[in-house]
Design an enzyme around this catalytic site. Structure first.
Site, short mmCIF file in Angstrom:
data_model
loop_
_atom_site.label_atom_id
_atom_site.label_comp_id
_atom_site.label_asym_id
_atom_site.label_seq_id
_atom_site.Cartn_x
_atom_site.Cartn_y
_atom_site.Cartn_z
N HIS A 98 -4.49 -3.49 6.38
CA HIS A 98 -4.31 -3.73 4.93
C HIS A 98 -5.68 -4.13 4.38
O HIS A 98 -5.98 -5.31 4.19
CB HIS A 98 -3.28 -4.83 4.68
N ASP A 117 0.84 -1.20 0.00
CA ASP A 117 0.00 0.00 0.00
C ASP A 117 0.88 1.26 0.00
O ASP A 117 0.60 2.24 -0.69
CB ASP A 117 -0.90 -0.01 1.25
#
Ligand code: NAD
Ligand code: LMR
Length: 326
Positions: free
Chosen positions: A187, A159
């Protein structure tokens, strides 16, 4: 030459591992002077395919690859392990959220935690990649009571890297010029990619982009990037996930770059008011093989709300797997 270290990779015949193993053996994770022994774990039906991967590793003649173990027994895989990348788990398909995998995957991670507790080096560094990564890391950690909880981490580096590229492309800058990107939380699609501390060539990044782009494009694009890849590719991200795992472990073992930090899902000590014990992504500085959460960052009301939302989701995931948390 250093003594070899033992690196466990689970799900070693899967698609992420096919990108990961070769880079570890080439020295990209722990350095070009660090020999490794790969201890590869799979489920029994995938052992034949794993043998094929091992044949290919052999055929690379990597000077740093000092040995391989192929097994379907976690008690063998984790023996004296110094590093472990827990990739083995089912990936999501189109239309699923990562937490929909909780039921299918959670049980795997209690087994891994117990085997780590029994057999691994007391200094093992664990990275959980298999989804839902933060809560799977929590399960593994809680099933390994003799290991310091700080040694269990979850991957939000993908990410972080996605956020870097989105910002670089928007501002016409180079990835190399951007520092201090932060991913907070899970996440998952509640993660908070935060550019409020990011710098581009040493100058604040936020004033260089419109608030509308930041809030209504950048944040959702990063949050939904995994789903966009599944839609486009028909399979979840693999090479970029392996790359992020390499970056995460490399920084943890060898240190983050001077003046920068990395986003890592780590054991919360209550920093920034996040519930203690959750595996939550924070900005971390790594040095001497250890990580520290960056302290003292100013948190706006907007950030605080986003950080809380992703914390709430992690608390819900934790409560949903309470039966696996001794
Ligand atoms: P894959 O299906 O290609 O490979 C997974 C492998 O794990 C398979 O070979 C399977 O046999 C093996 N496996 C299943 N149960 C196991 C067990 N108990 N022990 C050992 N091995 C086991 O999947 P993939 O694309 O490599 O993805 C693996 C996981 O990583 C998925 O959960 C995926 O969602 C996740 N992922 C996480 C991130 C992240 O940023 N955190 C990024 C990409 C993918
Ligand atoms: C990703 O972020 O690409 C992975 O977690 C796979 C997924 O399910 O999105």
């Amino acid at each position: 030459m250093k003594q070899p270290v033992r690196v466990v990779v689970t799900g070693a015949a899967g698609q992420i591992s096919y990108s990961l193993l070769f880079r570890i053996a080439a020295g990209e994770m722990l350095g070009s002077d660090q020999p490794v022994i790969l201890q590869m774990l799979e489920i029994t039906p995938a052992l034949e395919a794993l043998k094929g991967v091992a044949m290919e590793l052999d055929d690379c003649a990597f000077p740093l690859l000092h040995g391989m173990v192929i097994t379907d027994d976690p008690n063998v895989a984790y023996k004296d392990a110094d590093f472990a990348l827990l990739v083995g788990a089912r990936p999501r398909g189109p239309g699923m959220e990562r937490k929909d995998l909780l039921e299918a995957n959670a049980a795997i991670f209690s087994v891994q935690g117990k085997a780590i507790n029994e057999h691994a080096s007391r200094d093992i560094k664990v990275l959980v990649v298999g989804n839902p990564a933060n809560t799977n890391a929590l399960i593994a950690q809680r099933n390994a009571p003799d290991i310091n909880p700080r040694q269990f981490t979850a991957m939000t580096r993908l990410d972080h890297n996605r956020a870097l590229t989105q910002l670089a492309q928007k501002t016409g800058s180079s990835i190399n010029d951007i520092t201090k990107m932060t991913i907070w939380g899970n996440h998952s699609s509640t993660q908070y990619p935060d550019i409020s501390k990011a710098l581009i060539s040493g100058e604040a990044a936020e004033p260089k982009v419109e608030q509308d782009w930041y809030r209504n494009e950048f944040i959702p694009v990063v949050q939904q990037r995994g789903a966009a890849i599944i839609k486009a590719r028909g399979a979840s991200s693999a090479a970029s996930a392996a790359n992020a795992a390499i970056f995460h472990m490399r920084d943890w073992a060898l240190g983050t770059a001077e003046g920068d930090w990395a986003s890592m899902g780590v054991y919360s000590d209550g920093s920034y008011g996040i519930a203690e014990g959750l595996i939550y992504s924070f900005p971390c500085v790594c040095k001497n093989g250890d990580w520290e959460i960056v302290q003292g960052l100013e948190i706006s009301d907007f950030s605080s709300e986003k950080m809380k939302a992703t914390e709430t989701e992690l608390a819900e995931e934790r409560d949903a797997v309470a039966h696996l948390l001794p």
